[in-house]
Motif scaffolding. Structure first.
Motif, PDB file in Angstrom:
ATOM      1  N   UNK A 141       0.832  -1.203   0.000  1.00  0.00           N
ATOM      2  CA  UNK A 141       0.000   0.000   0.000  1.00  0.00           C
ATOM      3  C   UNK A 141       0.866   1.251   0.000  1.00  0.00           C
ATOM      4  N   UNK A 142       1.905   1.232   0.841  1.00  0.00           N
ATOM      5  CA  UNK A 142       2.798   2.398   0.877  1.00  0.00           C
ATOM      6  C   UNK A 142       3.490   2.586  -0.466  1.00  0.00           C
ATOM      7  N   UNK A 143       3.895   1.484  -1.048  1.00  0.00           N
ATOM      8  CA  UNK A 143       4.565   1.535  -2.347  1.00  0.00           C
ATOM      9  C   UNK A 143       3.619   2.078  -3.419  1.00  0.00           C
ATOM     10  N   UNK A 144       2.386   1.630  -3.371  1.00  0.00           N
ATOM     11  CA  UNK A 144       1.392   2.111  -4.337  1.00  0.00           C
ATOM     12  C   UNK A 144       1.253   3.620  -4.249  1.00  0.00           C
ATOM     13  N   UNK A 145       1.265   4.124  -3.044  1.00  0.00           N
ATOM     14  CA  UNK A 145       1.109   5.562  -2.894  1.00  0.00           C
ATOM     15  C   UNK A 145       2.294   6.294  -3.529  1.00  0.00           C
ATOM     16  N   UNK A 147       4.162   5.201  -5.986  1.00  0.00           N
ATOM     17  CA  UNK A 147       4.037   5.084  -7.438  1.00  0.00           C
ATOM     18  C   UNK A 147       3.016   6.077  -7.965  1.00  0.00           C
ATOM     19  N   UNK A 148       1.923   6.202  -7.230  1.00  0.00           N
ATOM     20  CA  UNK A 148       0.869   7.109  -7.664  1.00  0.00           C
ATOM     21  C   UNK A 148       1.368   8.554  -7.668  1.00  0.00           C
ATOM     22  N   UNK A 149       2.045   8.947  -6.605  1.00  0.00           N
ATOM     23  CA  UNK A 149       2.567  10.309  -6.544  1.00  0.00           C
ATOM     24  C   UNK A 149       3.548  10.554  -7.691  1.00  0.00           C
ATOM     25  N   UNK A 150       4.463   9.628  -7.870  1.00  0.00           N
ATOM     26  CA  UNK A 150       5.452   9.763  -8.944  1.00  0.00           C
ATOM     27  C   UNK A 150       4.790   9.957 -10.286  1.00  0.00           C
ATOM     28  N   UNK A 152       1.979  11.050 -11.178  1.00  0.00           N
ATOM     29  CA  UNK A 152       1.275  12.305 -11.443  1.00  0.00           C
ATOM     30  C   UNK A 152       2.204  13.496 -11.421  1.00  0.00           C
TER      31      UNK A 152
END
Lengths: 167, 167
Positions: A141-145, A147-150, A152
């Motif tokens: 979950x932390x990793x997903x966040x 990746x998502x920030x990166x 965008x």
DNA sequence: ATAATCTATATAGACAGTCAATGTAGTTTC
DNA sequence: GAAACTACATTGACTGTCTATATAGATTAT
């Protein structure tokens, strides 16, 4: 949608889609019931100020993904509420530096604590095996966040966006 | 915050808090970047109509957690966009029944597909072990959503709220 | 040095979404 | 059949957002 479809824990071909649906669904369920005393953007801005120190209006606009006039208005209302201060930058008289106040910091931390605790109480009602599975998924979950920030914000070191719910 | 703190997969005393923080953080990160062509409430309303059939204005207000005048305005704009239809209920001439149109249904499904696929692409970039862990946590996430819905809506069989992002 | 240009913020005007309060047409109850 | 209730519409206000533009200050080129 190629690789981990076969690697996800469910073993089924659509495990990935189901993961996505589960997270998105939960997300939806929470967002619309978040407290509305301050707007998401306001909380997000406070969060940025709290974690990275005083900022100029333009920075806050870029970080928050909103326009500069919106930030001007937002900061004025936060100032009226006593949650931020505005001070002139002596080095460049055009600039307004916005800083979070002690009251703002208190508000932010209280809100963050309340959010996490409410959610934690929800987790606490899960069966043991599900809670364990959720705990094991924390790095993902932390990793997903990240990746998502990166994805965008391909820009440099602006730092986390802060999003209102993490207030 | 008593039991599963020791049962979560991390093994640390604050595993629960960390799970909560991770989920809340990720959700936050996603929400603020959702498409804004229709408001969350509009998509949520469409979703309700799609999954439970035609509804009266008052129902939609109760289900969506907004006021009746807001729904009236919302439905008018959805009607102008061709996504819903309004028809009189012959059994009670006060009532307006709102139904989703084929175009509305198409829009909704396309949007839902796009959301899930975007998220799936994110998941696809996780390392295999993390994707597996996430897959294993799907039942927990789904269960969390149920618990969340229950907690907020202790009422009878109104059905899922639908929240915009699940559009 | 000073005129042109750029930058940081503010202001003005518009629009969507929301609300509370109230109006109106239709229904139910006594 | 009159009173009370229900379903929806209307009105007026407020917030958050945008685009376009104005203003004060900084930078650059000549």
């Amino acid at each position: 949608m190629s690789r981990s479809a076969s690697g996800s824990g469910t073993g089924s071909a659509d495990g990935l889609t189901r993961s996505a649906g589960a997270v998105v669904g939960l997300l939806s369920s929470l967002v619309r019931h978040a407290p509305r005393d301050l707007s998401m953007t306001s909380v997000s801005t406070l969060s940025t100020l709290d974690s990275t120190g005083p900022r100029r209006i333009t920075d806050l606009a870029a970080i928050g993904g909103i326009t500069q006039p919106s930030v001007t208005a937002l900061v004025i209302s936060l100032e009226r509420a006593g949650l931020v201060e505005r001070c002139k930058d002596p080095a460049d008289k055009r600039v307004v530096l916005v800083a979070i106040t002690a009251a703002g910091s208190d508000y932010l931390h209280a809100r963050r604590r309340a959010n996490i605790e409410a959610f934690a109480q929800l987790i606490d009602r899960l069966p043991l095996d599900e809670a364990a599975a959720l705990g094991a998924a924390v790095p993902a979950l932390e990793h997903l966040r990240e990746l998502d920030d990166q994805q965008r914000d391909p820009g440099p070191s602006i730092g986390g966006v802060g999003t209102g719910l993490d207030g």
